[in-house]
Design a protein around this motif. Sequence first.
Motif, mmCIF file in Angstrom:
data_model
loop_
_atom_site.group_PDB
_atom_site.id
_atom_site.type_symbol
_atom_site.label_atom_id
_atom_site.label_comp_id
_atom_site.label_asym_id
_atom_site.label_seq_id
_atom_site.Cartn_x
_atom_site.Cartn_y
_atom_site.Cartn_z
ATOM 1 N N GLN A 179 52.847 67.422 43.576
ATOM 2 C CA GLN A 179 52.994 67.857 42.189
ATOM 3 C C GLN A 179 51.930 67.247 41.290
ATOM 4 N N VAL A 180 51.604 65.988 41.518
ATOM 5 C CA VAL A 180 50.569 65.342 40.709
ATOM 6 C C VAL A 180 49.215 65.979 41.000
ATOM 7 N N ARG A 181 48.921 66.202 42.268
ATOM 8 C CA ARG A 181 47.646 66.836 42.622
ATOM 9 C C ARG A 181 47.519 68.199 41.940
ATOM 10 N N ARG A 182 48.579 68.987 41.987
ATOM 11 C CA ARG A 182 48.573 70.308 41.366
ATOM 12 C C ARG A 182 48.365 70.205 39.855
ATOM 13 N N SER A 183 49.045 69.289 39.208
ATOM 14 C CA SER A 183 48.913 69.173 37.753
ATOM 15 C C SER A 183 47.521 68.696 37.344
ATOM 16 N N VAL A 184 46.905 67.834 38.120
ATOM 17 C CA VAL A 184 45.543 67.398 37.817
ATOM 18 C C VAL A 184 44.575 68.561 38.003
ATOM 19 N N GLU A 185 44.716 69.292 39.094
ATOM 20 C CA GLU A 185 43.819 70.417 39.373
ATOM 21 C C GLU A 185 43.971 71.533 38.341
ATOM 22 N N GLU A 186 45.183 71.743 37.838
ATOM 23 C CA GLU A 186 45.428 72.798 36.850
ATOM 24 C C GLU A 186 45.113 72.359 35.427
ATOM 25 N N GLY A 187 44.843 71.076 35.241
ATOM 26 C CA GLY A 187 44.504 70.579 33.912
ATOM 27 C C GLY A 187 45.686 70.257 33.030
ATOM 28 N N LYS A 207 39.085 61.061 38.879
ATOM 29 C CA LYS A 207 37.720 60.887 38.379
ATOM 30 C C LYS A 207 37.024 62.235 38.254
ATOM 31 N N ALA A 208 37.184 63.099 39.234
ATOM 32 C CA ALA A 208 36.535 64.407 39.221
ATOM 33 C C ALA A 208 37.033 65.293 38.080
ATOM 34 N N ASN A 209 38.283 65.062 37.658
ATOM 35 C CA ASN A 209 38.883 65.889 36.610
ATOM 36 C C ASN A 209 39.041 65.147 35.285
ATOM 37 N N ASN A 210 38.435 63.978 35.177
ATOM 38 C CA ASN A 210 38.473 63.173 33.947
ATOM 39 C C ASN A 210 39.890 62.907 33.457
ATOM 40 N N ALA A 218 47.758 67.544 33.610
ATOM 41 C CA ALA A 218 48.043 66.103 33.663
ATOM 42 C C ALA A 218 47.267 65.386 32.565
ATOM 43 N N LYS A 219 47.989 64.620 31.739
ATOM 44 C CA LYS A 219 47.338 63.823 30.702
ATOM 45 C C LYS A 219 46.959 62.450 31.228
ATOM 46 N N LYS A 220 47.836 61.875 32.042
ATOM 47 C CA LYS A 220 47.602 60.539 32.588
ATOM 48 C C LYS A 220 48.336 60.426 33.920
#
Length: 80
Positions: free
Chosen positions: A16-24, A48-51, A26-28
């Motif tokens: 779920q975290v990976r998906r939220s980071v990839e979809e933009g 790092k790749a998605n800031n 995730a705030k933190k």
Amino acid sequence: MLEELKNSNKVVGLKQVRRSVEEGTAKKVFLAEDVAPDIYDKIVDLCKANNVEIEFADSMKQLGNACKIDVSAAVAAIIL
């Protein structure tokens, strides 16, 4: 640090975290320092790749408690 996680919209778990980071969405991201090295490296590289900001928890048990779940958690994210 973890107080912010307790009262926010969140996702818990690697997928779920990976998906939220990839979809933009995730705030933190919060990452337990005692996770397996391969998971640690994957999450750090992805953030790092998605800031996306990363904060570290001392243990998976501490992170699970902050997420208000009865089990340990390797990773969690605050989402939009």
